[in-house]
Design an enzyme around this catalytic site. Structure first.
Site, PDB file in Angstrom:
ATOM      1  CG  ASP A  31      -2.044   0.963   1.148  1.00 19.18           C
ATOM      2  OD1 ASP A  31      -1.984   1.863   0.293  1.00 19.18           O
ATOM      3  OD2 ASP A  31      -2.997   0.828   1.939  1.00 19.18           O
ATOM      4  CG  ASP A  32      -0.086   4.705   0.059  1.00 22.36           C
ATOM      5  OD1 ASP A  32      -0.919   4.295  -0.767  1.00 22.36           O
ATOM      6  OD2 ASP A  32      -0.364   5.502   0.981  1.00 22.36           O
ATOM      7  CB  CYS A  71      -6.404   3.140  -1.497  1.00 21.90           C
ATOM      8  SG  CYS A  71      -6.669   1.546  -0.833  1.00 21.90           S
ATOM      9  NE  ARG A  75      -5.808  -0.960  -1.795  1.00 21.46           N
ATOM     10  CZ  ARG A  75      -4.959  -1.610  -1.002  1.00 21.46           C
ATOM     11  NH1 ARG A  75      -5.297  -2.754  -0.478  1.00 21.46           N
ATOM     12  NH2 ARG A  75      -3.766  -1.106  -0.746  1.00 21.46           N
ATOM     13  CE  LYS A 128      -6.230   0.475   2.120  1.00 13.74           C
ATOM     14  NZ  LYS A 128      -5.363   1.671   2.106  1.00 13.74           N
ATOM     15  CG  HIS A 130      -9.906   1.307   1.415  1.00 10.14           C
ATOM     16  ND1 HIS A 130      -8.887   2.209   1.219  1.00 10.14           N
ATOM     17  CD2 HIS A 130     -10.953   2.041   1.905  1.00 10.14           C
ATOM     18  CE1 HIS A 130      -9.275   3.407   1.583  1.00 10.14           C
ATOM     19  NE2 HIS A 130     -10.516   3.337   1.995  1.00 10.14           N
ATOM     20  CB  SER A 153      -6.709   3.525   5.070  1.00  6.30           C
ATOM     21  OG  SER A 153      -6.848   3.418   3.681  1.00  6.30           O
ATOM     22  CG  HIS A 227      -1.743   3.756   3.940  1.00  9.76           C
ATOM     23  ND1 HIS A 227      -2.115   4.533   5.010  1.00  9.76           N
ATOM     24  CD2 HIS A 227      -2.538   4.142   2.904  1.00  9.76           C
ATOM     25  CE1 HIS A 227      -3.090   5.359   4.630  1.00  9.76           C
ATOM     26  NE2 HIS A 227      -3.361   5.141   3.354  1.00  9.76           N
ATOM     27  CG  ASP A 279      -2.545   0.943  -2.975  1.00 16.47           C
ATOM     28  OD1 ASP A 279      -1.352   1.300  -2.832  1.00 16.47           O
ATOM     29  OD2 ASP A 279      -3.464   1.379  -2.258  1.00 16.47           O
ATOM     30  CG  ASN A 280      -1.818   4.448  -4.188  1.00 14.93           C
ATOM     31  OD1 ASN A 280      -2.874   4.044  -3.727  1.00 14.93           O
ATOM     32  ND2 ASN A 280      -0.832   4.876  -3.407  1.00 14.93           N
ATOM     33  CE  LYS A 300      -2.657   7.557  -1.032  1.00 15.57           C
ATOM     34  NZ  LYS A 300      -2.672   7.019   0.345  1.00 15.57           N
TER      35      LYS A 300
HETATM   36 MG    MG Z   1      -2.732   3.126  -1.276  1.00 15.34          MG
END
Ligand code: MG
Length: 454
Positions: A31-32, A71, A75, A128, A130, A153, A227, A279-280, A300
Protein backbone atom coordinates in the site's frame (compact mmCIF):
# COMPACT_ATOMS: atom_id res chain seq x y z
CA UNK A 1 1.30 -60.67 -19.16
CA UNK A 2 1.01 -61.66 -15.54
CA UNK A 3 -2.16 -60.62 -13.77
CA UNK A 4 -0.21 -58.61 -11.20
CA UNK A 5 1.53 -56.58 -13.91
CA UNK A 6 -1.81 -55.91 -15.66
CA UNK A 7 -3.28 -54.72 -12.39
CA UNK A 8 -0.32 -52.42 -11.84
CA UNK A 9 -0.82 -50.83 -15.29
CA UNK A 10 -4.55 -50.35 -14.67
CA UNK A 11 -3.86 -48.83 -11.26
CA UNK A 12 -1.28 -46.44 -12.75
CA UNK A 13 -3.73 -45.31 -15.45
CA UNK A 14 -6.50 -44.75 -12.93
CA UNK A 15 -4.21 -42.71 -10.67
CA UNK A 16 -2.94 -40.48 -13.50
CA UNK A 17 -4.53 -37.03 -13.50
CA UNK A 18 -6.88 -36.42 -16.44
CA UNK A 19 -5.76 -32.84 -16.95
CA UNK A 20 -2.94 -30.66 -15.63
CA UNK A 21 -3.76 -29.19 -12.22
CA UNK A 22 -5.27 -25.72 -12.30
CA UNK A 23 -2.62 -23.21 -11.23
CA UNK A 24 -2.78 -21.42 -7.90
CA UNK A 25 -2.89 -17.63 -7.99
CA UNK A 26 -1.26 -15.40 -5.36
CA UNK A 27 -1.53 -11.62 -5.69
CA UNK A 28 0.47 -9.61 -3.16
CA UNK A 29 -0.01 -5.86 -3.00
CA UNK A 30 1.78 -3.24 -0.94
CA UNK A 31 0.00 0.00 0.00
CA UNK A 32 1.59 3.25 -1.22
CA UNK A 33 4.90 1.57 -2.10
CA UNK A 34 6.82 3.71 -4.58
CA UNK A 35 8.43 2.75 -7.87
CA UNK A 36 11.88 3.40 -6.36
CA UNK A 37 11.48 1.60 -3.04
CA UNK A 38 12.79 -1.89 -3.82
CA UNK A 39 16.39 -2.93 -4.40
CA UNK A 40 15.45 -4.43 -7.77
CA UNK A 41 13.94 -1.06 -8.76
CA UNK A 42 17.02 0.89 -7.72
CA UNK A 43 16.53 1.79 -4.06
CA UNK A 44 19.99 2.51 -2.66
CA UNK A 45 18.83 2.26 0.95
CA UNK A 46 15.99 -0.25 1.45
CA UNK A 47 17.06 -3.90 1.54
CA UNK A 48 14.64 -6.25 -0.24
CA UNK A 49 16.56 -9.49 -0.89
CA UNK A 50 13.44 -11.66 -1.22
CA UNK A 51 11.72 -9.42 -3.75
CA UNK A 52 15.03 -8.98 -5.56
CA UNK A 53 15.35 -12.77 -5.82
CA UNK A 54 11.72 -13.06 -6.94
CA UNK A 55 12.47 -10.50 -9.67
CA UNK A 56 15.68 -12.28 -10.68
CA UNK A 57 13.84 -15.61 -10.99
CA UNK A 58 10.73 -14.11 -12.59
CA UNK A 59 9.65 -11.31 -14.89
CA UNK A 60 10.14 -7.76 -13.66
CA UNK A 61 8.08 -5.07 -15.38
CA UNK A 62 9.62 -1.64 -15.88
CA UNK A 63 6.28 -0.15 -17.03
CA UNK A 64 3.60 -1.64 -14.81
CA UNK A 65 0.72 0.55 -13.61
CA UNK A 66 -1.85 0.58 -10.87
CA UNK A 67 -5.30 1.22 -12.29
CA UNK A 68 -5.78 4.40 -10.27
CA UNK A 69 -3.84 7.01 -8.34
CA UNK A 70 -5.41 6.21 -4.94
CA UNK A 71 -6.44 3.14 -3.01
CA UNK A 72 -10.15 2.32 -3.37
CA UNK A 73 -10.47 2.71 -7.16
CA UNK A 74 -7.15 0.93 -7.69
CA UNK A 75 -8.28 -2.15 -5.73
CA UNK A 76 -11.73 -2.22 -7.32
CA UNK A 77 -10.08 -2.27 -10.74
CA UNK A 78 -7.55 -4.95 -9.79
CA UNK A 79 -10.26 -7.36 -8.64
CA UNK A 80 -12.71 -6.69 -11.51
CA UNK A 81 -10.36 -6.07 -14.45
CA UNK A 82 -12.30 -2.87 -15.13
CA UNK A 83 -11.59 0.86 -14.94
CA UNK A 84 -13.11 2.11 -11.66
CA UNK A 85 -15.54 4.40 -13.49
CA UNK A 86 -17.43 1.32 -14.69
CA UNK A 87 -18.12 0.11 -11.13
CA UNK A 88 -18.67 3.61 -9.73
CA UNK A 89 -15.72 3.09 -7.35
CA UNK A 90 -14.12 6.50 -7.90
CA UNK A 91 -14.85 10.10 -6.94
CA UNK A 92 -13.54 13.62 -7.42
CA UNK A 93 -14.25 15.01 -3.95
CA UNK A 94 -14.09 11.89 -1.80
CA UNK A 95 -11.46 9.87 -3.59
CA UNK A 96 -11.60 6.73 -1.40
CA UNK A 97 -14.09 5.08 0.95
CA UNK A 98 -14.16 6.21 4.60
CA UNK A 99 -15.55 4.48 7.70
CA UNK A 100 -18.74 6.55 7.33
CA UNK A 101 -19.19 5.78 3.62
CA UNK A 102 -22.37 3.99 2.64
CA UNK A 103 -21.19 2.77 -0.77
CA UNK A 104 -18.91 -0.04 -1.82
CA UNK A 105 -18.09 -2.45 -4.61
CA UNK A 106 -21.54 -3.25 -6.04
CA UNK A 107 -22.69 -6.82 -5.47
CA UNK A 108 -23.26 -7.17 -9.21
CA UNK A 109 -19.57 -6.68 -10.02
CA UNK A 110 -17.82 -9.96 -10.75
CA UNK A 111 -14.50 -10.19 -8.95
CA UNK A 112 -11.60 -12.48 -9.75
CA UNK A 113 -12.34 -14.26 -6.48
CA UNK A 114 -15.95 -14.95 -7.48
CA UNK A 115 -14.94 -16.28 -10.89
CA UNK A 116 -12.26 -18.55 -9.44
CA UNK A 117 -14.42 -19.72 -6.52
CA UNK A 118 -17.12 -20.80 -8.94
CA UNK A 119 -14.49 -22.91 -10.71
CA UNK A 120 -13.58 -24.70 -7.48
CA UNK A 121 -10.81 -22.48 -6.13
CA UNK A 122 -10.35 -21.95 -2.41
CA UNK A 123 -10.23 -18.17 -1.94
CA UNK A 124 -8.86 -16.01 0.84
CA UNK A 125 -8.29 -12.31 1.34
CA UNK A 126 -5.72 -11.21 3.88
CA UNK A 127 -4.96 -7.56 4.65
CA UNK A 128 -6.62 -4.31 3.68
CA UNK A 129 -9.96 -4.50 1.88
CA UNK A 130 -11.15 -0.89 1.39
CA UNK A 131 -13.91 -1.80 -1.06
CA UNK A 132 -16.84 -1.28 1.30
CA UNK A 133 -17.85 -2.63 4.70
CA UNK A 134 -21.61 -2.93 4.24
CA UNK A 135 -23.69 -5.87 3.06
CA UNK A 136 -22.98 -6.78 -0.57
CA UNK A 137 -19.51 -5.21 -0.73
CA UNK A 138 -17.61 -7.13 1.95
CA UNK A 139 -14.95 -9.74 1.10
CA UNK A 140 -17.23 -12.65 1.98
CA UNK A 141 -19.83 -11.31 -0.47
CA UNK A 142 -17.29 -10.68 -3.22
CA UNK A 143 -16.00 -14.22 -3.60
CA UNK A 144 -13.66 -14.66 -0.64
CA UNK A 145 -14.41 -17.64 1.59
CA UNK A 146 -12.15 -16.25 4.28
CA UNK A 147 -10.95 -12.81 5.35
CA UNK A 148 -8.38 -11.66 7.90
CA UNK A 149 -7.51 -7.99 7.93
CA UNK A 150 -8.68 -4.39 8.05
CA UNK A 151 -11.86 -3.16 6.37
CA UNK A 152 -10.19 0.14 5.37
CA UNK A 153 -7.00 2.18 5.73
CA UNK A 154 -4.93 2.07 8.90
CA UNK A 155 -5.07 5.88 9.31
CA UNK A 156 -8.86 5.97 9.51
CA UNK A 157 -10.86 5.93 12.76
CA UNK A 158 -8.41 8.37 14.39
CA UNK A 159 -8.98 8.68 18.14
CA UNK A 160 -10.11 12.02 19.57
CA UNK A 161 -7.23 14.20 20.71
CA UNK A 162 -4.68 12.59 18.40
CA UNK A 163 -1.81 15.11 18.12
CA UNK A 164 -1.51 16.95 14.81
CA UNK A 165 1.05 15.28 12.58
CA UNK A 166 0.72 11.93 14.39
CA UNK A 167 -0.09 10.12 11.14
CA UNK A 168 3.18 11.17 9.57
CA UNK A 169 5.19 10.73 12.74
CA UNK A 170 8.20 8.44 12.80
CA UNK A 171 6.88 7.03 16.05
CA UNK A 172 3.09 7.24 15.91
CA UNK A 173 1.06 6.40 19.04
CA UNK A 174 0.15 2.70 19.12
CA UNK A 175 -3.42 3.42 20.22
CA UNK A 176 -3.93 6.43 17.94
CA UNK A 177 -6.36 4.74 15.58
CA UNK A 178 -9.38 2.64 16.40
CA UNK A 179 -9.14 0.47 13.28
CA UNK A 180 -10.73 -2.97 13.72
CA UNK A 181 -8.93 -6.20 12.86
CA UNK A 182 -11.47 -8.65 11.46
CA UNK A 183 -11.67 -12.37 10.85
CA UNK A 184 -14.48 -13.62 8.64
CA UNK A 185 -16.89 -10.82 9.47
CA UNK A 186 -16.12 -10.62 13.21
CA UNK A 187 -14.00 -7.98 14.90
CA UNK A 188 -11.23 -9.83 16.73
CA UNK A 189 -9.20 -6.84 17.95
CA UNK A 190 -9.85 -3.10 18.24
CA UNK A 191 -7.76 -1.11 17.89
CA UNK A 192 -5.65 -3.47 15.83
CA UNK A 193 -2.09 -3.76 17.15
CA UNK A 194 -0.49 -2.45 13.99
CA UNK A 195 3.03 -3.48 14.99
CA UNK A 196 1.95 -7.11 14.50
CA UNK A 197 -0.04 -6.82 11.27
CA UNK A 198 2.60 -7.78 8.72
CA UNK A 199 3.67 -10.77 10.80
CA UNK A 200 0.13 -11.98 11.44
CA UNK A 201 -0.95 -11.51 7.82
CA UNK A 202 2.08 -13.59 6.82
CA UNK A 203 1.36 -16.37 9.30
CA UNK A 204 -2.22 -16.52 8.08
CA UNK A 205 -1.06 -16.71 4.45
CA UNK A 206 1.43 -19.51 5.17
CA UNK A 207 -1.27 -21.46 7.05
CA UNK A 208 -3.73 -21.05 4.16
CA UNK A 209 -1.11 -22.29 1.67
CA UNK A 210 -0.37 -25.36 3.82
CA UNK A 211 -4.07 -26.16 4.22
CA UNK A 212 -4.95 -25.69 0.55
CA UNK A 213 -1.78 -27.09 -1.01
CA UNK A 214 -3.75 -29.73 -2.93
CA UNK A 215 -5.19 -26.68 -4.74
CA UNK A 216 -6.33 -24.84 -6.59
CA UNK A 217 -6.39 -21.66 -4.49
CA UNK A 218 -6.45 -17.89 -4.88
CA UNK A 219 -4.78 -15.79 -2.21
CA UNK A 220 -5.13 -12.00 -2.30
CA UNK A 221 -2.63 -10.69 0.26
CA UNK A 222 -3.02 -6.91 0.46
CA UNK A 223 -0.51 -5.59 2.97
CA UNK A 224 -1.38 -2.60 5.15
CA UNK A 225 2.09 -1.03 4.89
CA UNK A 226 3.93 1.14 3.93
CA UNK A 227 0.74 3.25 4.24
CA UNK A 228 1.06 5.73 7.13
CA UNK A 229 0.93 5.55 10.14
CA UNK A 230 3.95 3.27 9.95
CA UNK A 231 4.48 0.41 12.38
CA UNK A 232 7.06 -2.36 12.21
CA UNK A 233 7.59 -5.32 14.52
CA UNK A 234 10.51 -5.20 17.00
CA UNK A 235 12.58 -7.45 14.68
CA UNK A 236 12.51 -4.78 11.96
CA UNK A 237 12.04 -1.46 13.75
CA UNK A 238 15.11 0.76 13.58
CA UNK A 239 16.99 -1.56 11.22
CA UNK A 240 16.67 0.25 7.87
CA UNK A 241 18.67 3.22 6.62
CA UNK A 242 15.37 4.68 5.37
CA UNK A 243 13.82 5.06 8.81
CA UNK A 244 10.50 3.58 9.81
CA UNK A 245 9.33 3.68 6.17
CA UNK A 246 12.23 1.44 5.17
CA UNK A 247 11.64 -0.78 8.22
CA UNK A 248 8.08 -1.54 7.10
CA UNK A 249 9.20 -2.26 3.52
CA UNK A 250 11.94 -4.58 4.75
CA UNK A 251 9.39 -6.44 6.88
CA UNK A 252 7.11 -6.69 3.87
CA UNK A 253 10.02 -8.13 1.91
CA UNK A 254 10.47 -10.73 4.68
CA UNK A 255 6.79 -11.55 4.29
CA UNK A 256 7.12 -12.17 0.56
CA UNK A 257 10.07 -14.44 1.33
CA UNK A 258 7.93 -16.44 3.78
CA UNK A 259 5.14 -16.90 1.24
CA UNK A 260 7.56 -18.06 -1.45
CA UNK A 261 9.32 -20.37 1.00
CA UNK A 262 5.94 -21.91 1.91
CA UNK A 263 5.15 -22.55 -1.77
CA UNK A 264 8.53 -24.22 -2.26
CA UNK A 265 8.16 -26.25 0.96
CA UNK A 266 4.76 -27.57 -0.12
CA UNK A 267 6.15 -28.43 -3.57
CA UNK A 268 3.71 -26.18 -5.45
CA UNK A 269 5.97 -23.29 -6.51
CA UNK A 270 5.98 -24.48 -10.13
CA UNK A 271 2.19 -24.44 -10.29
CA UNK A 272 1.63 -21.09 -8.57
CA UNK A 273 1.70 -17.64 -10.12
CA UNK A 274 2.82 -15.02 -7.62
CA UNK A 275 2.35 -11.41 -8.68
CA UNK A 276 3.67 -8.55 -6.55
CA UNK A 277 2.66 -4.91 -7.00
CA UNK A 278 1.52 -1.72 -5.24
CA UNK A 279 -1.90 -0.04 -5.24
CA UNK A 280 -0.52 3.41 -6.14
CA UNK A 281 2.65 5.49 -5.88
CA UNK A 282 4.35 6.85 -2.75
CA UNK A 283 2.56 9.36 -0.49
CA UNK A 284 5.19 12.05 -0.90
CA UNK A 285 3.59 14.72 1.28
CA UNK A 286 3.96 12.60 4.42
CA UNK A 287 6.94 14.50 5.80
CA UNK A 288 9.58 11.84 5.39
CA UNK A 289 7.18 8.95 6.01
CA UNK A 290 6.37 8.61 2.30
CA UNK A 291 8.46 6.53 -0.09
CA UNK A 292 10.20 7.28 -3.36
CA UNK A 293 9.04 7.17 -6.96
CA UNK A 294 12.70 6.96 -8.10
CA UNK A 295 13.14 8.93 -11.31
CA UNK A 296 9.40 9.39 -11.82
CA UNK A 297 7.50 12.63 -11.31
CA UNK A 298 5.17 13.22 -8.32
CA UNK A 299 3.49 10.38 -6.39
CA UNK A 300 0.26 9.03 -4.92
CA UNK A 301 -2.82 10.97 -5.90
CA UNK A 302 -1.43 12.29 -9.18
CA UNK A 303 -1.52 11.04 -12.75
CA UNK A 304 2.13 11.85 -13.29
CA UNK A 305 4.13 8.64 -13.65
CA UNK A 306 5.08 8.55 -9.96
CA UNK A 307 1.43 8.31 -8.97
CA UNK A 308 0.62 5.20 -10.93
CA UNK A 309 3.71 3.44 -12.28
CA UNK A 310 4.58 0.90 -9.61
CA UNK A 311 6.65 -2.25 -9.13
CA UNK A 312 5.24 -5.31 -10.93
CA UNK A 313 6.90 -8.72 -10.58
CA UNK A 314 5.56 -12.04 -11.90
CA UNK A 315 7.03 -15.29 -10.57
CA UNK A 316 6.31 -18.90 -11.47
CA UNK A 317 9.51 -20.96 -11.57
CA UNK A 318 9.79 -23.24 -14.58
CA UNK A 319 6.94 -21.46 -16.37
CA UNK A 320 8.02 -17.80 -16.41
CA UNK A 321 11.54 -17.32 -17.73
CA UNK A 322 13.70 -14.83 -15.81
CA UNK A 323 13.78 -11.44 -17.46
CA UNK A 324 12.78 -7.81 -17.60
CA UNK A 325 9.83 -6.57 -19.65
CA UNK A 326 9.32 -3.05 -20.96
CA UNK A 327 5.77 -3.84 -22.06
CA UNK A 328 3.06 -1.57 -20.73
CA UNK A 329 0.89 -3.67 -18.42
CA UNK A 330 -1.40 -2.86 -15.53
CA UNK A 331 -3.34 -4.25 -12.59
CA UNK A 332 -6.51 -4.77 -14.64
CA UNK A 333 -4.59 -7.40 -16.64
CA UNK A 334 -4.34 -9.69 -13.62
CA UNK A 335 -7.95 -10.90 -13.72
CA UNK A 336 -7.96 -11.90 -17.42
CA UNK A 337 -4.52 -13.47 -16.96
CA UNK A 338 -5.58 -15.56 -13.97
CA UNK A 339 -8.80 -16.67 -15.68
CA UNK A 340 -6.92 -17.68 -18.83
CA UNK A 341 -4.42 -19.66 -16.76
CA UNK A 342 -7.30 -21.45 -15.05
CA UNK A 343 -8.87 -22.23 -18.42
CA UNK A 344 -11.90 -20.09 -17.63
CA UNK A 345 -13.73 -17.65 -19.91
CA UNK A 346 -14.11 -13.95 -19.10
CA UNK A 347 -17.43 -13.10 -17.45
CA UNK A 348 -20.11 -12.92 -20.15
CA UNK A 349 -21.60 -9.54 -20.98
CA UNK A 350 -19.10 -7.57 -18.90
CA UNK A 351 -16.70 -4.98 -20.34
CA UNK A 352 -13.20 -5.96 -19.22
CA UNK A 353 -10.36 -3.47 -19.69
CA UNK A 354 -7.42 -5.76 -18.92
CA UNK A 355 -5.71 -8.20 -21.26
CA UNK A 356 -4.41 -11.74 -20.78
CA UNK A 357 -0.66 -11.45 -20.14
CA UNK A 358 -0.04 -15.21 -20.57
CA UNK A 359 1.60 -14.93 -24.02
CA UNK A 360 4.07 -12.43 -22.58
CA UNK A 361 4.62 -14.25 -19.27
CA UNK A 362 4.99 -17.77 -20.60
CA UNK A 363 6.20 -17.34 -24.19
CA UNK A 364 7.91 -13.96 -24.16
CA UNK A 365 5.61 -12.61 -26.89
CA UNK A 366 5.19 -8.82 -26.96
CA UNK A 367 1.76 -7.42 -26.11
CA UNK A 368 -0.16 -5.65 -28.84
CA UNK A 369 -0.10 -1.85 -28.55
CA UNK A 370 -3.05 -0.52 -26.57
CA UNK A 371 -3.83 2.76 -24.85
CA UNK A 372 -3.69 3.12 -21.07
CA UNK A 373 -5.89 5.76 -19.45
CA UNK A 374 -4.82 7.63 -16.32
CA UNK A 375 -8.01 8.44 -14.46
CA UNK A 376 -8.23 10.82 -11.53
CA UNK A 377 -11.68 10.26 -10.07
CA UNK A 378 -14.09 10.01 -13.01
CA UNK A 379 -11.96 12.09 -15.40
CA UNK A 380 -9.22 11.02 -17.79
CA UNK A 381 -6.20 13.20 -17.04
CA UNK A 382 -3.72 11.46 -19.34
CA UNK A 383 -3.29 8.65 -21.85
CA UNK A 384 -0.31 6.54 -22.80
CA UNK A 385 0.09 4.93 -26.22
CA UNK A 386 3.37 3.14 -26.92
CA UNK A 387 6.15 5.33 -25.55
CA UNK A 388 4.03 8.49 -25.74
CA UNK A 389 1.98 10.03 -22.96
CA UNK A 390 -0.36 13.00 -23.34
CA UNK A 391 -1.64 14.98 -20.34
CA UNK A 392 -4.97 16.75 -20.85
CA UNK A 393 -5.11 17.88 -17.24
CA UNK A 394 -2.52 17.90 -14.46
CA UNK A 395 -2.78 18.42 -10.74
CA UNK A 396 -0.44 17.70 -7.84
CA UNK A 397 -1.42 14.57 -5.96
CA UNK A 398 -1.82 16.28 -2.59
CA UNK A 399 -0.80 19.36 -0.69
CA UNK A 400 -0.87 23.08 -1.29
CA UNK A 401 -0.38 22.83 -5.04
CA UNK A 402 -3.81 21.39 -5.73
CA UNK A 403 -4.35 23.70 -8.66
CA UNK A 404 -5.92 21.96 -11.60
CA UNK A 405 -4.42 22.85 -14.96
CA UNK A 406 -6.00 22.08 -18.30
CA UNK A 407 -3.79 21.60 -21.33
CA UNK A 408 -4.98 22.17 -24.89
CA UNK A 409 -3.03 21.11 -26.80
CA UNK A 410 -2.08 18.45 -24.25
CA UNK A 411 1.42 18.12 -22.85
CA UNK A 412 3.25 15.32 -24.64
CA UNK A 413 6.15 13.32 -23.26
CA UNK A 414 8.20 10.48 -24.72
CA UNK A 415 8.52 8.13 -21.75
CA UNK A 416 11.48 6.31 -23.26
CA UNK A 417 13.57 9.45 -23.71
CA UNK A 418 12.06 11.30 -20.78
CA UNK A 419 10.68 9.04 -18.03
CA UNK A 420 10.70 11.99 -15.60
CA UNK A 421 8.23 13.95 -17.82
CA UNK A 422 10.27 17.14 -18.05
CA UNK A 423 10.25 18.06 -21.75
CA UNK A 424 6.93 18.71 -23.46
CA UNK A 425 7.32 17.83 -27.15
CA UNK A 426 3.70 18.23 -28.28
CA UNK A 427 4.53 20.98 -30.79
CA UNK A 428 6.74 18.64 -32.81
CA UNK A 429 4.34 15.68 -32.89
CA UNK A 430 0.80 16.76 -33.78
CA UNK A 431 0.08 13.36 -35.38
CA UNK A 432 0.78 11.54 -32.08
CA UNK A 433 -1.49 13.95 -30.22
CA UNK A 434 -4.28 13.26 -32.71
CA UNK A 435 -3.82 9.50 -32.38
CA UNK A 436 -4.03 9.70 -28.58
CA UNK A 437 -7.06 12.02 -28.70
CA UNK A 438 -8.80 9.47 -30.94
CA UNK A 439 -8.01 6.66 -28.48
CA UNK A 440 -9.47 8.66 -25.59
CA UNK A 441 -12.59 9.51 -27.59
CA UNK A 442 -13.17 5.86 -28.55
CA UNK A 443 -12.74 4.74 -24.95
CA UNK A 444 -15.06 7.41 -23.56
CA UNK A 445 -17.75 6.52 -26.07
CA UNK A 446 -17.60 2.90 -24.95
CA UNK A 447 -17.69 3.39 -21.16
CA UNK A 448 -20.94 3.17 -19.24
CA UNK A 449 -20.26 4.76 -15.81
CA UNK A 450 -21.50 2.87 -12.76
CA UNK A 451 -23.54 4.47 -9.98
CA UNK A 452 -21.09 6.60 -7.94
CA UNK A 453 -20.20 4.77 -4.71
CA UNK A 454 -17.89 7.28 -3.07
MG1 MG B 1 -2.73 3.13 -1.28
Amino acid sequence: MKAAARLLILWTLAAAPLAPAKPNIVIITADDLGYGDLGCYGSPVIRTPHLDRMAAEGLRFTDFYSAAEVCTPSRAALLTGRYPLRSGMCGNERRVLFPGSKGGLPAGEITLAEALKEAGYATRHIGKWHLGHHSGSRPQEQGFEGFFGLPYSNDMDARAGLPKGATASADPPRDGWNVPLMRDGEIVERPADQTTLTRRYTEDAVKFIAEKKSGPFFLYLAHTFPHVPLFASPEFKGKSRAGIYGDTVEELDWSVGQVIAALRREGIAGNTLVFFTSDNGPWLVMEGQGGSAGPLRDGKGSTWEGGMRVPGIAWMPGRIAPGVSNSTAHAMDLMPTALAMAGLPLPAGVAIDGADLSPLLFDGKPLPERPFFYYRGDRIFACRLGEWKAHFQTQAGYGAMQDLQRHDPPLLYHLGHDPSEKRDVAAGHPEIVTKIRDAVKAHQESVVPGKPQL
